[in-house]
Design an enzyme around this catalytic site. Structure first.
Site, PDB file in Angstrom:
ATOM      1  N   GLY A  90       1.026  -1.237   0.044  1.00  0.00           N
ATOM      2  CA  GLY A  90       0.073   0.004  -0.026  1.00  0.00           C
ATOM      3  C   GLY A  90       0.966   1.301   0.102  1.00  0.00           C
ATOM      4  N   GLY A 134       0.472   5.827   0.957  1.00  0.00           N
ATOM      5  CA  GLY A 134      -0.209   6.902   1.616  1.00  0.00           C
ATOM      6  C   GLY A 134       0.845   8.011   1.524  1.00  0.00           C
ATOM      7  N   GLY A 135       0.414   9.121   2.407  1.00  0.00           N
ATOM      8  CA  GLY A 135       1.179  10.266   2.475  1.00  0.00           C
ATOM      9  C   GLY A 135       2.679  10.117   2.707  1.00  0.00           C
ATOM     10  N   GLY A 146       4.521   7.469   2.097  1.00  0.00           N
ATOM     11  CA  GLY A 146       5.479   6.920   1.221  1.00  0.00           C
ATOM     12  C   GLY A 146       4.779   5.560   0.900  1.00  0.00           C
ATOM     13  N   VAL A 170       4.524   0.800   1.328  1.00  0.00           N
ATOM     14  CA  VAL A 170       4.929  -0.402   2.194  1.00  0.00           C
ATOM     15  C   VAL A 170       4.892  -1.455   1.578  1.00  0.00           C
ATOM     16  CG1 VAL A 170       4.094  -1.379   4.408  1.00  0.00           C
ATOM     17  CG2 VAL A 170       3.643   1.074   4.173  1.00  0.00           C
ATOM     18  N   LYS A 217       8.750   0.020   5.149  1.00  0.00           N
ATOM     19  CA  LYS A 217       8.144   1.414   5.005  1.00  0.00           C
ATOM     20  C   LYS A 217       9.254   2.291   4.347  1.00  0.00           C
ATOM     21  CE  LYS A 217       4.884   4.161   7.270  1.00  0.00           C
ATOM     22  NZ  LYS A 217       4.202   4.366   8.640  1.00  0.00           N
ATOM     23  N   ASP A 230      -2.997  10.973  14.567  1.00  0.00           N
ATOM     24  CA  ASP A 230      -3.659  10.406  13.249  1.00  0.00           C
ATOM     25  C   ASP A 230      -4.098   9.143  13.826  1.00  0.00           C
ATOM     26  OD1 ASP A 230      -4.363  10.164  10.798  1.00  0.00           O
ATOM     27  OD2 ASP A 230      -2.268   9.505  10.005  1.00  0.00           O
TER      28      ASP A 230
END
Length: 183
Positions: A34, A36-37, A39, A41, A60, A153
């Protein structure tokens, strides 16, 4: 780092090997899990032997040092907490052309994040189990708050379902120290 063909938009490629100069461990990229903001994984396999680092991990990867530094730091701070995703290794990788990728070898949450798990499962936990799992995540937050630190978060995307359907808190990339008791 071994060179392999990287798919467009991906920071690493399948079968690529990245090595940690600090621990001398190497990791073979299996697949992208996956992004996201922060980077991306990847599911990786540790190469060689280690008494402390599991064979399957997540790597990550980011081009940004700031979130990487925070996550590496809080990974060390929470290393022994049973309800925090473990950070086993942290290291930079210099790519051809001099660009740096910042890598964290972290615990693999086999069942993914809580949001995806609940969508796949179609049902949650019995109330007693749900309370126990929520209390476990609150223990991590309690430790952070005692040190005047905010996670910032806390969403089902950053709570992970590990073996035994055990919840663990992760993604400490935007964690911040409070400047005073009032936050």
């Amino acid at each position: 780092t071994s060179v392999a063909h990287t798919a467009p938009g991906q920071l690493l490629s399948a079968s690529q090997i990245v090595a940690s100069p600090e621990t001398q461990l190497s990791y073979r990229v299996e697949r992208l899990l996956g992004q996201g903001g922060y980077g991306q994984v990847y599911l990786v396999r540790r190469l060689g032997r280690s008494a402390t680092v599991p064979a399957s991990l997540c790597l990550k990867v980011s081009r940004h040092i700031d979130g990487w530094l925070r996550e590496a730091y809080f990974g060390q701070l929470l290393a022994e907490h049973p309800r925090a995703i473990r950070v086993f290794d942290r290291f930079p990788v210099v790519q051809a052309g001099g660009r740096v990728l910042y890598c964290l070898a972290i615990e693999y949450a086999r069942h993914g994040d809580l949001s995806a798990f609940l969508q796949r499962a179609g049902a949650g936990w019995p109330e007693r189990s749900a309370r126990r799992e929520i209390a476990g995540v609150l223990q991590v937050l309690g430790k952070l708050h005692r040190g005047q630190v905010l996670h910032r978060d806390l969403t089902p995307l950053n709570v992970f379902v590990c073996d035994g359907r055990r919840l663990k808190l992760g993604d400490f990339g935007i964690v911040r120290h409070q400047t005073n008791r009032r936050g």
